[in-house]
Design an enzyme around this catalytic site. Structure first.
Site, PDB file in Angstrom:
ATOM      1  N   ASP A 127      79.273 -54.833  64.424  1.00 28.51           N
ATOM      2  CA  ASP A 127      78.092 -55.160  65.218  1.00 28.51           C
ATOM      3  C   ASP A 127      78.521 -55.598  66.618  1.00 28.51           C
ATOM      4  O   ASP A 127      79.185 -56.619  66.769  1.00 28.51           O
ATOM      5  CB  ASP A 127      77.315 -56.284  64.515  1.00 28.51           C
ATOM      6  CG  ASP A 127      76.132 -56.760  65.347  1.00 28.51           C
ATOM      7  OD1 ASP A 127      75.660 -55.996  66.213  1.00 28.51           O
ATOM      8  OD2 ASP A 127      75.683 -57.904  65.113  1.00 28.51           O
ATOM      9  N   ASP A 142      73.121 -58.638  66.648  1.00 27.77           N
ATOM     10  CA  ASP A 142      71.844 -58.710  65.921  1.00 27.77           C
ATOM     11  C   ASP A 142      72.050 -58.645  64.398  1.00 27.77           C
ATOM     12  O   ASP A 142      71.084 -58.562  63.644  1.00 27.77           O
ATOM     13  CB  ASP A 142      70.874 -57.614  66.394  1.00 27.77           C
ATOM     14  CG  ASP A 142      71.356 -56.214  66.031  1.00 27.77           C
ATOM     15  OD1 ASP A 142      72.495 -56.073  65.507  1.00 27.77           O
ATOM     16  OD2 ASP A 142      70.613 -55.243  66.282  1.00 27.77           O
ATOM     17  N   ASP A 163      76.575 -51.073  64.747  1.00 31.12           N
ATOM     18  CA  ASP A 163      75.961 -50.145  65.700  1.00 31.12           C
ATOM     19  C   ASP A 163      77.021 -49.223  66.305  1.00 31.12           C
ATOM     20  O   ASP A 163      78.216 -49.375  66.036  1.00 31.12           O
ATOM     21  CB  ASP A 163      75.203 -50.921  66.790  1.00 31.12           C
ATOM     22  CG  ASP A 163      76.004 -52.113  67.293  1.00 31.12           C
ATOM     23  OD1 ASP A 163      77.207 -51.931  67.553  1.00 31.12           O
ATOM     24  OD2 ASP A 163      75.440 -53.224  67.393  1.00 31.12           O
ATOM     25  N   ASP A 172      76.198 -36.548  59.521  1.00 29.72           N
ATOM     26  CA  ASP A 172      75.555 -36.313  58.231  1.00 29.72           C
ATOM     27  C   ASP A 172      74.352 -35.400  58.473  1.00 29.72           C
ATOM     28  O   ASP A 172      73.573 -35.633  59.398  1.00 29.72           O
ATOM     29  CB  ASP A 172      75.086 -37.652  57.643  1.00 29.72           C
ATOM     30  CG  ASP A 172      75.354 -37.763  56.158  1.00 29.72           C
ATOM     31  OD1 ASP A 172      74.865 -36.898  55.419  1.00 29.72           O
ATOM     32  OD2 ASP A 172      76.042 -38.710  55.757  1.00 29.72           O
ATOM     33  N   ASP A 207      74.269 -33.516  53.060  1.00 30.05           N
ATOM     34  CA  ASP A 207      73.696 -34.343  52.003  1.00 30.05           C
ATOM     35  C   ASP A 207      73.016 -33.485  50.928  1.00 30.05           C
ATOM     36  O   ASP A 207      72.245 -32.577  51.254  1.00 30.05           O
ATOM     37  CB  ASP A 207      72.656 -35.259  52.655  1.00 30.05           C
ATOM     38  CG  ASP A 207      72.186 -36.355  51.732  1.00 30.05           C
ATOM     39  OD1 ASP A 207      73.020 -37.133  51.272  1.00 30.05           O
ATOM     40  OD2 ASP A 207      70.961 -36.432  51.478  1.00 30.05           O
ATOM     41  N   GLU A 225      77.719 -31.966  49.790  1.00 35.97           N
ATOM     42  CA  GLU A 225      77.680 -32.900  48.665  1.00 35.97           C
ATOM     43  C   GLU A 225      76.896 -32.288  47.508  1.00 35.97           C
ATOM     44  O   GLU A 225      75.820 -31.730  47.714  1.00 35.97           O
ATOM     45  CB  GLU A 225      77.004 -34.201  49.098  1.00 35.97           C
ATOM     46  CG  GLU A 225      76.985 -35.240  47.988  1.00 35.97           C
ATOM     47  CD  GLU A 225      75.847 -36.240  48.081  1.00 35.97           C
ATOM     48  OE1 GLU A 225      76.001 -37.349  47.572  1.00 35.97           O
ATOM     49  OE2 GLU A 225      74.791 -35.904  48.651  1.00 35.97           O
ATOM     50  N   HIS A 277      79.884 -44.455  50.440  1.00 31.44           N
ATOM     51  CA  HIS A 277      78.774 -45.416  50.541  1.00 31.44           C
ATOM     52  C   HIS A 277      77.886 -45.419  49.295  1.00 31.44           C
ATOM     53  O   HIS A 277      76.993 -46.249  49.191  1.00 31.44           O
ATOM     54  CB  HIS A 277      77.941 -45.089  51.774  1.00 31.44           C
ATOM     55  CG  HIS A 277      77.264 -43.753  51.648  1.00 31.44           C
ATOM     56  ND1 HIS A 277      77.972 -42.562  51.602  1.00 31.44           N
ATOM     57  CD2 HIS A 277      75.968 -43.424  51.511  1.00 31.44           C
ATOM     58  CE1 HIS A 277      77.126 -41.569  51.439  1.00 31.44           C
ATOM     59  NE2 HIS A 277      75.898 -42.054  51.382  1.00 31.44           N
ATOM     60  N   ASP A 278      78.088 -44.474  48.379  1.00 29.75           N
ATOM     61  CA  ASP A 278      77.293 -44.404  47.149  1.00 29.75           C
ATOM     62  C   ASP A 278      78.071 -44.872  45.923  1.00 29.75           C
ATOM     63  O   ASP A 278      77.560 -44.805  44.805  1.00 29.75           O
ATOM     64  CB  ASP A 278      76.861 -42.955  46.875  1.00 29.75           C
ATOM     65  CG  ASP A 278      75.885 -42.433  47.908  1.00 29.75           C
ATOM     66  OD1 ASP A 278      75.130 -43.236  48.472  1.00 29.75           O
ATOM     67  OD2 ASP A 278      75.883 -41.206  48.141  1.00 29.75           O
TER      68      ASP A 278
HETATM   69  C1  GLC Z   1      73.086 -38.583  49.039  1.00 31.92           C
HETATM   70  C2  GLC Z   1      73.505 -39.746  49.899  1.00 31.92           C
HETATM   71  C3  GLC Z   1      72.821 -40.978  49.403  1.00 31.92           C
HETATM   72  C4  GLC Z   1      71.332 -40.766  49.526  1.00 31.92           C
HETATM   73  C5  GLC Z   1      70.868 -39.483  48.849  1.00 31.92           C
HETATM   74  C6  GLC Z   1      69.502 -39.082  49.327  1.00 31.92           C
HETATM   75  O1  GLC Z   1      73.515 -38.684  47.732  1.00 31.92           O
HETATM   76  O2  GLC Z   1      74.894 -39.857  49.931  1.00 31.92           O
HETATM   77  O3  GLC Z   1      73.235 -42.131  50.059  1.00 31.92           O
HETATM   78  O4  GLC Z   1      70.655 -41.855  48.960  1.00 31.92           O
HETATM   79  O5  GLC Z   1      71.705 -38.401  49.120  1.00 31.92           O
HETATM   80  O6  GLC Z   1      69.547 -38.656  50.657  1.00 31.92           O
HETATM   81 CA    CA Z   2      73.916 -54.437  66.274  1.00 28.50          CA
END
Ligand code: GLC
Ligand code: CA
Length: 546
Positions: free
Chosen positions: A20, A24, A28, A97, A198, A248, A321-322
């Site tokens: 950050d 805030d 970012d 993405d 995605d 993905e 991140h998942d």
């Molecule tokens: C993919 C992303 C995930 C998201 C999902 C819907 O699996 O990696 O974070 O929630 O798609 O877009």
């Molecule tokens: Ca910020």
């Protein structure tokens, strides 16, 4: 299509939780810019940036309301342009993405589409009449509940494979595809280097998912026009640029990946498959409390390594991140073994064939968060699952579901990056949007950069090795000791060289058989003393070149 994807090492940034810059409490783009030198020092080639587009705040940026605007909480388009220029000046490529299976219901297309049955944008989404007064069919959302939501304006239902605020685009409609390709070209013309796509396996839906016949829930991926659409995208967009691409798919098989990631360049460079990260999933849902199963895991890797060799290309990842944190999922995050096992799993993955992805904080051995209460969750997936499985169906007890969330929850990956031992881990001077892991006092970048024994330095070394030894990029793969429950050992062979990788996935000593015994030049190890050539100590890894 991109030519350098086989040699690249990718670093994944979840911008909200990375750094950050304006205090805030939310990461970012200026924060990312301020850490580019850190990434340069690590040695990565490519950044995959999780979505930073304008969105409606429901699913961590995967609910996009404007594909050509930056989320105001993350910065401005000027910040983005600066990030691109600053990354490029350091020789780092930026992969964005691409989220085109669905848009936010706040996207201008959907706002129009829902107005009336004859609106020009109606066909941009999947609308169906009710079946016997209820949902058109029994398709389920990946985020719990029905995949159909009734819209009062017309009395029809729209399809949403994820949250109800994420409406699925109708790829059967050529106008949708044209708009998507136009948007992709706009980003490439700006200078970006590629896309992580995605849930790309879901753009073409199987016919049954689309029928308003009350039919049962089925898989919603790999529909009949999937490869036709991707080849069209490739022709219309990707083939005109030096585009790095990774798609993905939560359910892609080796056979299917041969088509998606064919080395002929007709579709994508590579796929993210899920078999290894989901090898320990629960029976009907992803939720489980483990433990991992090494024998099963090894056979999954063996199938992917050998199945794609010479014909397609693998991506290599332990977390993102998942997913929960790599060391908590596949290593051991108890303090006595954390550093050692973080290094071991890193080497185990990075020495395989494919393009390695490092998720922010993985290079520090960051761990899962000690969640105790559902109120600490920010993730729509966990919250919806709690409501369905614990509150409504009472299938899971609250204690069991919390244990599942600690083991598998996506929020584990989304706690702020740990830069320092100081307040809020140096992530923000404000109030962080999401809880900081209390172990930042011990696990942080400041203490690791420059320390030759740190997890960070070990990742630097693995990246350097990949750039020095062609066998790591090109070698074929042979699994050794396939049924052993402690040892994951394999060789890679290329032009007369053999790379031998032996890993102990346990807290006890483990014997190596003759083929896996240590020999040759030691390229990487996580113990200082060489040890017995036929015995691995707890969580030990040895990488040698013969
Ligand atoms: C993919 C992303 C995930 C998201 C999902 C819907 O699996 O990696 O974070 O929630 O798609 O877009
Ligand atoms: Ca910020």
């Amino acid at each position: 299509m991109n030519k350098g994807f086989k040699d690249a090492v990718v670093y994944q940034i979840y911008p909200k939780s990375f750094m950050d810059a304006n205090g805030d409490g939310m990461g970012d783009l200026q924060g990312v810019i301020s850490r580019l030198d850190y990434l340069k020092e690590l040695g990565i080639d490519v950044i995959w940036l999780n979505p930073c587009y304008k969105n409606s705040g429901v699913d961590g940026g995967y609910d996009i309301s404007d594909y050509q605007a930056i989320a105001p909480e993350l910065g401005t388009m000027e910040d983005f342009d600066e990030l691109l220029a600053q990354a490029h000046s350091r020789g780092i490529r930026i992969v964005m993405d691409l989220v085109v299976n669905h848009t936010s219901t706040e996207h201008a297309w959907f706002v129009e589409s829902r107005k009336s049955k004859d609106n020009p944008k109606r066909g941009f989404y999947v609308w169906r009449p009710p079946f016997e007064g209820k949902e058109p069919n029994q398709e389920r959302s990946i985020f719990s509940g029905p995949a159909w939501e009734k819209d009062e304006a017309t009395g029809e239902y729209y399809l949403h494979m994820f949250a109800k605020e994420q409406a699925d685009l109708n790829w059967e409609n050529e106008a949708v595809r044209r708009e998507v390709y136009k948007m992709m070209r706009w980003w490439f013309d700006k200078g970006i280097d590629g896309f992580r796509m995605d849930v790309i396996d879901m753009i073409s839906k199987p016919a049954a998912v689309l029928r308003a016949d009350g039919g049962p829930h089925r898989s919603s991926a790999h529909g009949p026009r999937e490869h036709e659409f991707l080849r069209e995208m490739n022709r219309e967009v990707l083939s005109h640029y030096d585009a790095f691409t990774v798609g993905e798919s939560g359910s892609v098989s080796v056979t299917q990946a041969l088509e998606y990631a064919n080395l002929d360049g007709s579709e994508l460079n590579m796929m993210f498959q899920f078999e290894h990260v989901e090898h320990d999933a629960g029976k009907d849902t992803k939720w489980s409390t483990g433990p991992m199963d090494l024998v099963k895991l090894k056979h999954i890797f063996e199938r992917w390594q050998n199945g794609l060799h010479g014909r397609a290309w693998n991506s290599l990842y332990w977390d993102n991140h998942d997913q929960p944190r790599a060391v908590s999922h596949f290593g051991c995050d108890r303090e006595e073994y954390r550093v050692r096992s973080a290094k071991m799993i890193a080497a185990c993955l990075h020495m395989m064939e494919g393009t390695p992805y490092i998720y922010q904080g993985e290079e520090l051995g960051m761990t899962n968060y000690p969640f105790t209460d559902i109120s600490q969750s920010r993730d729509v997936e966990a919250i919806n699952a709690w409501n369905e499985l614990v509150v409504e169906q009472k299938k899971f007890t609250p204690e069991y579901m919390m244990a599942c969330i600690r083991y598998k929850g996506r929020d584990n990956a989304r706690t702020p990056m740990q830069w320092t031992a100081g307040e809020n881990a140096g992530f923000t001077t404000g109030t962080p949007w999401m809880c900081v892991n209390p172990n930042h006092t011990a696990i942080n970048a400041e203490s690791q950069v420059g320390d030759p024994d740190s997890v960070f330095s070990f990742y630097q070394k693995l990246i350097r090795l990949r750039k020095t030894h062609p066998v790591i990029v090109h070698g074929d793969f042979t699994l050794l000791m396939p049924e052993d429950r402690q040892v994951f050992a394999y060789t890679r062979q290329y032009e007369g060289k053999t790379l031998l990788v032996a890993c102990n996935f346990s807290c006890e000593d483990a014997a190596l058989d003759e083929l896996a015994e240590t020999r040759g030049e030691m390229l990487a190890a996580n113990y200082d003393e060489p040890g017995d050539k036929a015995l691995l100590r707890p969580w030990e890894v040895r990488v040698t070149l013969v």
